[in-house]
Design an enzyme around this catalytic site. Structure first.
Site, short mmCIF file in Angstrom:
data_model
loop_
_atom_site.label_atom_id
_atom_site.label_comp_id
_atom_site.label_asym_id
_atom_site.label_seq_id
_atom_site.Cartn_x
_atom_site.Cartn_y
_atom_site.Cartn_z
N ASP A 1 64.31 14.66 -36.94
CA ASP A 1 63.66 13.91 -38.02
C ASP A 1 64.55 12.86 -38.70
O ASP A 1 64.15 11.72 -38.88
CB ASP A 1 63.17 14.90 -39.08
N ASP B 1 69.25 15.51 -39.82
CA ASP B 1 69.27 16.92 -39.47
C ASP B 1 68.76 17.10 -38.04
O ASP B 1 68.62 16.14 -37.29
CB ASP B 1 68.40 17.70 -40.46
N TYR C 1 58.63 18.24 -46.27
CA TYR C 1 57.52 17.31 -46.09
C TYR C 1 56.23 17.95 -46.59
O TYR C 1 55.33 18.29 -45.83
CB TYR C 1 57.40 16.89 -44.62
N GLU D 1 70.64 8.60 -46.01
CA GLU D 1 70.06 9.28 -44.86
C GLU D 1 68.95 8.44 -44.23
O GLU D 1 68.05 7.97 -44.91
CB GLU D 1 69.49 10.65 -45.24
#
Length: 609
Positions: free
Chosen positions: A80, A83, A232, A477
């Site tokens: 994703d 990670d 999410y 990120e």
């Protein structure tokens, strides 16, 4: 002035392409180059056995046993973000965005020789989704435990965390995740249809089954997969059902799916919600733009009245972005960036920019205007806003920083990404353990050993401030869902730039009042060869002085291609006029031409008599 005095005179010109005097987009940005880098990010995020064509060489095979504990293979797909969890909802949305680009920007992507890369990026996702959908009413929605994964800092090739797989079925529904995956399959079927019709049929079959599953067994996927809630969390599933129906109607032409979107327009909020964001969680604006296309093409029929309501909401989103929505507008930073949330804000800017570029095309194709509370607007204004967001992302901001890693002279070098921050498995072959990764690599100040090209980081705060810090995950990120819309956006803008070159050669005249020697630069042609766009540069040297000059020596740096009209002197980067033209009379000109891809050359005067 003596010869040596004149030699101190340096007329230095960075040969920069300008589309018009009012914009400096081309001065700073090569959308084609940025586009190519986005595909590298998707290669860096691959899970599974990597192909021989893998260009990101610091990555290795990983996740080869995903799904085996549950009795099937769930190898493949994409990690994703920074990670190693394969979250289904943002991954499916990303594949939908890539597919939308392949469908609506086919001409631009083909012209840039990037259609094959686009299809490969899509297929790495859809091949995984096919494995994840082994039965009509079963969808494996996640691989990996978000909690344990985030407690470790290790390479994908070293993973020691749980690879638990989580599924949806009729007893554990997830209409949002199943609906988004159906949309991804439907959009991808359109993308592949001209190139691989049999694969397109397979994708469409999965799309239909998943839509039926999502509609018949309703519920939030995060209720069935609680592990995803902290990462999410879904706000609802009505938008995904409408989204899937809209894509299935476009892919099949079947009125059943259009009727579904019409019959449920009010109940599911399609004609009720006016939005100021478009994202992995909120698809309403996307639905409204897709269904506006049906209306604009004159295919509304008996559904015209409801489709007009959908378009009113599409206009609401577009007008809000342009700040012409009667006060109900988006927020922007002082530098002009769309600002929605503190956490990973650039994903909202990239999705909005892509969607507005798409809507601009739909309006233009129908010779329609955007009707805002503050007045009618030409479709070009939407594309201009989209370009402003792209340019901000690529470096036109107060930091002077490109937020696409690896693009431009300044970009984030401490990205919140496990694989980028730890040396490659091919360099440091001993495994990096969970805690060791935090101690040795996560907290270190030095730059990442691996550049994760094409990754769109989270980006700056509401005041345009950015901290290039690996521990600052809100800003540093990158994500799939933030980067995917850039493919269509950059393709569209690059196509516009290329068409401008083809129709009107661009000329840049440096403002050198009284300069004895003037350079006038234009691009007279461009073409693709392999993955590189090449440009034919024509440079006119003009003697602006009132007397003849001779023995002109030029320094040309960053020249990587052939050159005509000048002779090398034998000294590095130094050129002179050809033998047949040793002098330039007052007002006289001489042309030379060079061809190369990438940045333009830099020209300066070394000396003359």
């Amino acid at each position: 002035m003596s010869k040596f005095g004149r030699s101190l005179f340096g007329v230095s010109l960075l040969l920069t392409v300008l589309l018009a005097a009012a914009t400096t987009s081309a001065e700073y940005y090569n959308y084609g180059s940025a586009l190519d880098k986005t595909f590298l990010f998707f290669e860096a995020q691959r899970s599974g056995k990597l192909p021989a064509t893998q260009r990101v060489k610091w990555r290795g095979h990983s996740g080869l046993k995903d799904g085996l504990a549950q009795g099937l293979s769930l190898e493949g797909g994409y990690y994703d973000a920074g990670d190693h969890v394969k979250f289904g909802l943002p991954m499916a949305f990303s594949v939908t965005m890539l597919s939308w680009a392949a469908v609506d920007n086919r001409k631009e992507l083909s012209g840039l020789n990037q259609m094959q890369q686009t299809l490969w990026s899509i297929r790495w996702g859809t091949d995984y989704f096919i494995k994840a959908h082994p039965q009509p009413n079963v969808l494996w929605g996640q691989v990996g435990d978000g909690q344990s994964d985030h407690y470790c800092w290790e390479r994908a090739e070293d993973m020691t965390t749980s690879r638990t797989a989580y599924k949806l079925d009729q007893y554990h529904p997830g209409s949002d995740l199943a609906g988004e995956t159906a949309a991804a399959f439907a959009a991808a079927s359109l993308a592949f249809k001209p190139y691989n019709s049999s694969y397109s049929v397979i994708l469409l079959s999965h799309a239909k089954e998943l839509f039926s599953f999502a509609d018949k067994y309703r519920g939030l996927y995060t209720d069935s997969i609680p592990n995803a809630k902290a990462f999410y969390m879904s706000s609802g599933y009505s938008d995904e059902l409408l989204w899937a129906a809209a894509w299935l109607h476009r892919a099949t032409g079947d009125q059943y799916y259009l009727k579904y979107a019409i019959d449920n327009a009010g109940y599911m909020g399609g004609t009720g919600w006016g939005m100021k964001e478009f994202s992995w969680d909120n698809k309403y604006a996307g639905v409204q733009v897709l269904l506006s296309k049906v209306l604009l093409e004159g295919k509304g029929g008996t559904y015209t009245s409801t489709l007009k309501q959908y378009q009113m909401k599409a206009d609401y989103f577009a007008c809000a972005c342009l700040k012409k929505n009667g006060g109900y507008n988006i927020q922007t930073t002082p530098g002009g960036l769309m600002y929605v949330r503190e956490w990973n804000n650039l994903q909202y800017a990239s999705t909005a920019a892509f969607l507005l570029a798409v809507y601009s095309d739909y309006l233009s194709a129908s010779n329609a205007k955007l009707n805002c509370p503050d007045g009618s607007v030409q479709p070009q204004a939407l594309l201009d806003f989209a370009r402003s967001q792209a340019d901000y992302i690529l470096g036109k901001n107060r930091q002077g920083m490109s937020y696409v890693v690896g693009y431009g002279p300044k970009y984030p070098i401490r990205v919140h990404h496990r694989g980028a921050s730890i040396p490659s498995i091919f360099i440091q072959r001993s495994s990096v353990s969970c805690v060791q990764g935090f101690d040795s690599w996560y907290r270190r100040y030095q730059a990442d050993p691996n550049v994760i090209h094409g990754a769109l980081v989270g980006g700056p705060d509401q005041n345009d401030n950015y901290s290039d810090d690996r521990t600052n995950y809100e800003q540093s990120e990158p994500t799939l869902s933030g980067t995917a819309p850039l493919v269509g956006l950059f393709a569209k803008l690059s196509g516009k730039l290329a068409s401008s070159y083809k129709t009107t050669p661009t000329t840049y005249t440096p403002k050198q009042s009284g300069a004895p020697i003037e350079f006038l630069h234009s691009i007279t042609a461009n073409w693709m060869a392999g993955n590189t766009r090449y440009y034919r540069h024509k440079v006119i040297i003009k003697n602006n002085s009132q007397k003849q000059i001779s023995d002109l020596k030029l320094k040309i740096e960053d020249l990587s291609g052939p050159i005509w009209g000048l002779n090398p002197t034998g000294q590095k980067n130094t050129y002179q006029l050809p033998q047949w033209q040793k002098t330039l009379r007052a007002g006289q000109t001489h042309d030379f031409v060079y061809v190369q891809g990438g940045p333009q050359a830099k020209v300066s005067v070394l000396s003359y008599y």
